[in-house]
Design an enzyme around this catalytic site. Sequence first.
Site, PDB file in Angstrom:
ATOM      1  N   ASN A 169     -42.776 -11.831  -1.799  1.00 25.50           N
ATOM      2  CA  ASN A 169     -41.971 -12.087  -0.801  1.00 25.50           C
ATOM      3  C   ASN A 169     -42.894 -12.119   0.455  1.00 25.50           C
ATOM      4  O   ASN A 169     -43.031 -10.841   0.898  1.00 25.50           O
ATOM      5  CB  ASN A 169     -40.688 -11.231  -0.468  1.00 25.50           C
ATOM      6  N   LYS A 211     -42.302 -12.693   3.562  1.00 24.54           N
ATOM      7  CA  LYS A 211     -41.709 -12.725   4.602  1.00 24.54           C
ATOM      8  C   LYS A 211     -42.062 -13.520   5.970  1.00 24.54           C
ATOM      9  O   LYS A 211     -42.438 -14.659   5.486  1.00 24.54           O
ATOM     10  CB  LYS A 211     -41.731 -11.005   5.087  1.00 24.54           C
ATOM     11  N   HIS A 249     -31.606 -10.119   0.944  1.00 27.59           N
ATOM     12  CA  HIS A 249     -32.528  -9.148   1.121  1.00 27.59           C
ATOM     13  C   HIS A 249     -32.120  -8.180   2.308  1.00 27.59           C
ATOM     14  O   HIS A 249     -31.363  -8.613   3.263  1.00 27.59           O
ATOM     15  CB  HIS A 249     -33.918  -9.877   1.791  1.00 27.59           C
ATOM     16  N   GLU A 274     -33.306  -7.022   4.723  1.00 29.17           N
ATOM     17  CA  GLU A 274     -33.640  -7.620   6.247  1.00 29.17           C
ATOM     18  C   GLU A 274     -32.535  -8.476   6.511  1.00 29.17           C
ATOM     19  O   GLU A 274     -32.272  -8.583   7.862  1.00 29.17           O
ATOM     20  CB  GLU A 274     -35.038  -8.075   6.460  1.00 29.17           C
ATOM     21  N   GLU A 320     -33.794  -3.149  -4.499  1.00 29.16           N
ATOM     22  CA  GLU A 320     -34.934  -2.843  -3.458  1.00 29.16           C
ATOM     23  C   GLU A 320     -34.080  -1.522  -2.619  1.00 29.16           C
ATOM     24  O   GLU A 320     -33.342  -1.914  -1.720  1.00 29.16           O
ATOM     25  CB  GLU A 320     -35.375  -3.890  -2.656  1.00 29.16           C
ATOM     26  N   GLY A 345     -41.596  -1.468   2.888  1.00 27.43           N
ATOM     27  CA  GLY A 345     -42.325  -1.527   4.265  1.00 27.43           C
ATOM     28  C   GLY A 345     -42.673  -0.003   4.818  1.00 27.43           C
ATOM     29  O   GLY A 345     -43.314  -0.025   5.663  1.00 27.43           O
ATOM     30  N   SER A 405     -42.262  -1.316  -1.442  1.00 27.50           N
ATOM     31  CA  SER A 405     -43.762  -0.650  -1.533  1.00 27.50           C
ATOM     32  C   SER A 405     -44.479  -0.732  -2.714  1.00 27.50           C
ATOM     33  O   SER A 405     -45.067   0.253  -3.136  1.00 27.50           O
ATOM     34  CB  SER A 405     -43.589   0.833  -0.785  1.00 27.50           C
TER      35      SER A 405
END
Length: 255
Positions: A10, A12, A95, A97, A167, A173, A213
């Site tokens: 991904n 992003k 996701h 985010e 996730e 991140g 990560s």
Amino acid sequence: MARKFFVGGNFKMNPTSQDQKRTIVKVLNEADIDPNVEVVIAPPSIYLLPLKDMIRKDIQVAAQNCYFKPSGAYTGETSPAQLVDAGIPYVILGHSERRTLFHETSGIVAEKTRAAIEAGLRVILCVGETLDEREAGRTKEVVEKQLKPVVDTLTKDDWAKVVIAYEPVWAIGTGKVASAAQAQEAHADIRAFLAKAVSPQVAESVRIIYGGSVTAANSKELGTQKDVDGFLVGGASLKPEFVDIINTKRALGSS
């Protein structure tokens, strides 16, 4: 039947230039990649079509999002029908985010998932808990609550087109990563939930991948877990080490 190992990248909102995009593609195109792994990369939408044409044919391309309508007055959105017509096989949905920054509820994610599958796309469906939720012992509850609207929306046959990405939000991140035992526990819980809520056959066949990560350094230990069927990789997918992550299973077999 053994579940085929799956590694997604991904990107992003990266890279920020055409030159960087070409560099990433060059590394992947020249790499020795395990043919027994399904590899999918998800660039920003502006790079979807050029990257699809540049990348080697054994690496597929995914969109990072789509809407649940086929067309219309929805400024800034991309429809599942458009992705299918463009030859894009996968889309990432749910996701964290998207859930946190853009306020997508699990109901909206389920609606998008149904629309994507009905249009002919395959879906990488993301779920995961926050640090507060994990520390409160609510990981299983939270993940099941995120999955439930999707379970209520899809048919048993639809699940053949879904890859679930667990996730943990606290690991995305941040440099923190769930331990192999934590990842295995969460994946086993997801599989048990699907066995009960959908069917044992779906639970056994659906791939559940880990994201948060992931690096070449930690992928090998994570890859030994029986319910970890691959990875959804963020920052490391922009680096040469992504090739090492793709080849995790082959490295484990030779070690």
